[in-house]
Design an enzyme around this catalytic site. Structure first.
Site, PDB file in Angstrom:
ATOM      1  N   LYS A 176       6.998  11.483   1.917  1.00  0.00           N
ATOM      2  CA  LYS A 176       7.596  10.896   2.733  1.00  0.00           C
ATOM      3  C   LYS A 176       8.900  10.876   2.673  1.00  0.00           C
ATOM      4  O   LYS A 176       9.887  10.601   2.107  1.00  0.00           O
ATOM      5  CB  LYS A 176       6.698   8.955   2.113  1.00  0.00           C
ATOM      6  CG  LYS A 176       7.452   7.534   2.859  1.00  0.00           C
ATOM      7  CD  LYS A 176       6.735   6.107   2.510  1.00  0.00           C
ATOM      8  CE  LYS A 176       6.988   4.973   2.676  1.00  0.00           C
ATOM      9  NZ  LYS A 176       6.112   4.057   2.212  1.00  0.00           N
ATOM     10  N   SER A 212       2.702   1.771   4.981  1.00  0.00           N
ATOM     11  CA  SER A 212       3.719   2.006   5.623  1.00  0.00           C
ATOM     12  C   SER A 212       3.975   3.322   5.341  1.00  0.00           C
ATOM     13  O   SER A 212       4.607   4.395   6.015  1.00  0.00           O
ATOM     14  CB  SER A 212       5.403   2.036   4.638  1.00  0.00           C
ATOM     15  OG  SER A 212       5.498   1.433   3.992  1.00  0.00           O
ATOM     16  N   SER A 229       1.782  -0.045   0.702  1.00  0.00           N
ATOM     17  CA  SER A 229       1.896   0.825   1.555  1.00  0.00           C
ATOM     18  C   SER A 229       0.834   2.161   1.138  1.00  0.00           C
ATOM     19  O   SER A 229       1.102   3.327   2.141  1.00  0.00           O
ATOM     20  CB  SER A 229       3.097   1.429   1.784  1.00  0.00           C
ATOM     21  OG  SER A 229       3.564   0.481   2.877  1.00  0.00           O
TER      22      SER A 229
HETATM   23  N1  GLN Z   1       2.938  -4.381   4.363  1.00  0.00           N
HETATM   24  C1  GLN Z   1       3.593  -4.388   3.171  1.00  0.00           C
HETATM   25  C2  GLN Z   1       5.622  -4.894   3.599  1.00  0.00           C
HETATM   26  O1  GLN Z   1       5.096  -5.020   4.897  1.00  0.00           O
HETATM   27  C3  GLN Z   1       4.253  -3.602   2.229  1.00  0.00           C
HETATM   28  C4  GLN Z   1       4.970  -2.492   2.867  1.00  0.00           C
HETATM   29  C5  GLN Z   1       5.255  -1.094   1.388  1.00  0.00           C
HETATM   30  O2  GLN Z   1       4.743  -0.969   0.623  1.00  0.00           O
HETATM   31  N2  GLN Z   1       6.024  -0.766   1.524  1.00  0.00           N
HETATM   32  O3  GLN Z   1       6.317  -5.512   3.187  1.00  0.00           O
END
Ligand code: GLN
Length: 489
Positions: A79, A154, A178
């Site tokens: 990532k 994400s 994520s």
């Molecule tokens: N969906 C969550 C957010 O938008 C978690 C994102 C993540 O785990 N980086 O903050």
């Protein structure tokens, strides 16, 4: 069989036996990327092919001398939230479009030391804020099972890349789900380790008390292998745990006799897609068939996790993102007439809408007049959530549940409704607030062929028991390592 379809463990065995070379493996993966990347768009930055081939040749040489680490010659991508000195690190943001970090993240050093062949940096929601990967400044990755549908986020690029055969394994990061969400929606295995298990040094910070790096892989054995490589104490991360790391691969095949699997009623509430419920309940029955005892448990504070998270995470983000001021590094507006104007214009143009929304929520929640009502209250709820888990883990060894309330949806369908997207995090956020490990394991498909995962959560530092349960489930679910038939063009 094309080498890009192999799991890490399968490829490693063939390399060990001399039945394949790292060069052949790299050629196959690069060929696959050329064939499908225009549909999947999982990469933000692809490494120069000559550099990838040079690494593969080096891996073959080292193997020839009987040397080489646990991942020697295996193509892996990460990532774009992890700092790399060999490739820019954008974090999915225009703010860092041209940022070349001066150091490597600890997990990148560990991959290098293990001999992995790093092929590129993967698409993600900007600064890891999102659940669909639609908030990426450099294009939206698409679900290999159905292009045009979200990958989840994400770490959407990380999940799509593994599922599409564009590398054998990837790393993602998980602040509120994520890794687990996109793993579930793309039909791969994903693990968020215990907070502190894996170093955060060189992981671009979103919400520092919640962020954790973890692997996305084609099967559970590969997940265990990646965990062996990336786990461990790091003096450069003061929150990393100085606790021994077990060999995660050694106990996978132990059965589940005596293991108690908790099923929390609160994770099967309103809004759960019936097909998801059906697949997850069938998975729980498979755990019972493998010898586990199923017990009902209750996590009564679950309904409050989204509200607590969407105060705590933005609060931490608003502080972490203050460093992007256009002065030291990152995007700078050069037209501004004064210093304050330069800050304002650089941040206005460098950040996307979701990041700005989080900064606004976070600074509001932390402001003097509202701190007690919002940030402090959310922190108190966080303690209650953590206590909930501590109590439940006296009655069971792991918790089984859905990962996401529904399978993947069409890109754009919820893009104008941030609240609906926040609510889809309800099943994964608690693990981050409590710091416990969680993973998603492919369990089946919806009627129209979209993957559905099952979530396993455990007590702090009990990744071993999650992996063991996941391995047993994988044996029975019959969906191990299935790759979608992405049409090559
Ligand atoms: N969906 C969550 C957010 O938008 C978690 C994102 C993540 O785990 N980086 O903050």
């Amino acid at each position: 069989m094309e080498p890009y379809t192999l799991t890490l463990c399968e490829a490693r065995k063939l390399l060990d036996q001399g039945d394949i070379t790292a060069v052949r493996l790299a050629e196959s993966v690069l060929g696959r990327i050329r064939a499908v990347e225009h549909r999947i768009k999982s990469f933000i930055t692809l490494r120069d092919e000559a550099a990838v081939m040079a690494l593969a040749e080096e891996a073959d040489r080292r193997r020839g001398k009987g040397k080489g680490g646990a991942l020697c010659g295996l193509p892996i991508a990460v990532k774009d939230v992890l700092c790399t000195t060999t490739m820019r690190t954008t974090c999915g943001s225009k703010m860092l479009e041209h940022f070349l970090p001066p150091y490597d993240a600890t997990v990148i050093e560990k991959l290098d030391a293990a001999g992995a062949v790093l092929v590129g940096k993967l698409a993600m929601d900007e600064f890891a804020m999102g659940s669909t990967s639609e908030n990426c400044a450099f294009g939206v990755p698409e679900n290999p099972w159905r292009p045009g549908y979200i990958t989840g986020g994400s770490s959407g690029g990380s999940a799509a890349c593994v599922a599409a055969g564009e590398s054998l394994a990837t790393l993602g990061s998980d602040t509120g789900g994520s890794i687990r969400q996109p793993a579930s929606l793309c039909g791969v295995v994903g693990m968020k380790p215990t907070y502190g298990r894996v170093s955060r040094y060189g992981l671009v910070a979103f919400a520092s008390s919640l962020d954790q790096v973890g692997p996305l892989t084609r099967d559970v054995s590969d997940c265990a292998l990646m965990m062996n490589v990336i786990s461990g104490h790091d003096p450069r991360d003061s929150t990393s745990a100085d606790a021994p790391v077990p060999d995660y691969t050694s106990m996978l095949q132990d059965g589940l006799r005596g293991v108690r699997v908790g099923v929390p009623a609160e994770y099967f509430g309103d809004g759960l897609d019936p097909e998801v419920e059906q697949v997850v309940r069938a998975g729980i029955t498979m755990l019972a068939d493998a010898g586990a005892r199923i017990v009902e448990v209750s996590l009564p504070y679950t309904p409050y996790c989204v509200a607590a998270y969407y105060l705590i995470a933005p609060a931490e983000a608003s502080s972490n993102l203050a460093r992007y001021d256009g002065v030291r590094y990152g995007f700078r507006d050069t037209q501004a007439g004064s210093l304050l104007d330069m800050y304002r214009r650089s941040r206005s143009a460098g950040f996307g809408d979701e990041v700005k929304r989080r900064i606004l929520i976070g600074t509001y929640a932390l402001s003097a007049g509202y701190y007690d009502a919002y940030y402090k209250k959310a922190s108190q709820v966080r303690t209650l959530l953590r206590d909930d888990f501590a109590r439940v883990f006296r009655d069971c060894d792991l918790i089984a549940s859905p990962v996401t309330p529904a399978p993947a949806w069409k890109i754009g369908d919820k893009a104008d409704d941030p609240l609906a997207v926040y609510l889809s995090d309800i099943l994964t956020i608690s693990a981050n607030l409590a710091g416990i490990p969680g993973m998603s394991v492919p369990a089946g498909f919806s009627g129209d062929g979209l993957p559905i995962g099952i979530q396993l959560q455990g007590a702090h530092f009990r990744e071993d028991i999650l992996l063991r349960a996941a391995w047993n489930l994988e044996q029975r679910a019959g969906v191990r390592g299935i790759l979608p038939g992405v049409v090559e063009q």
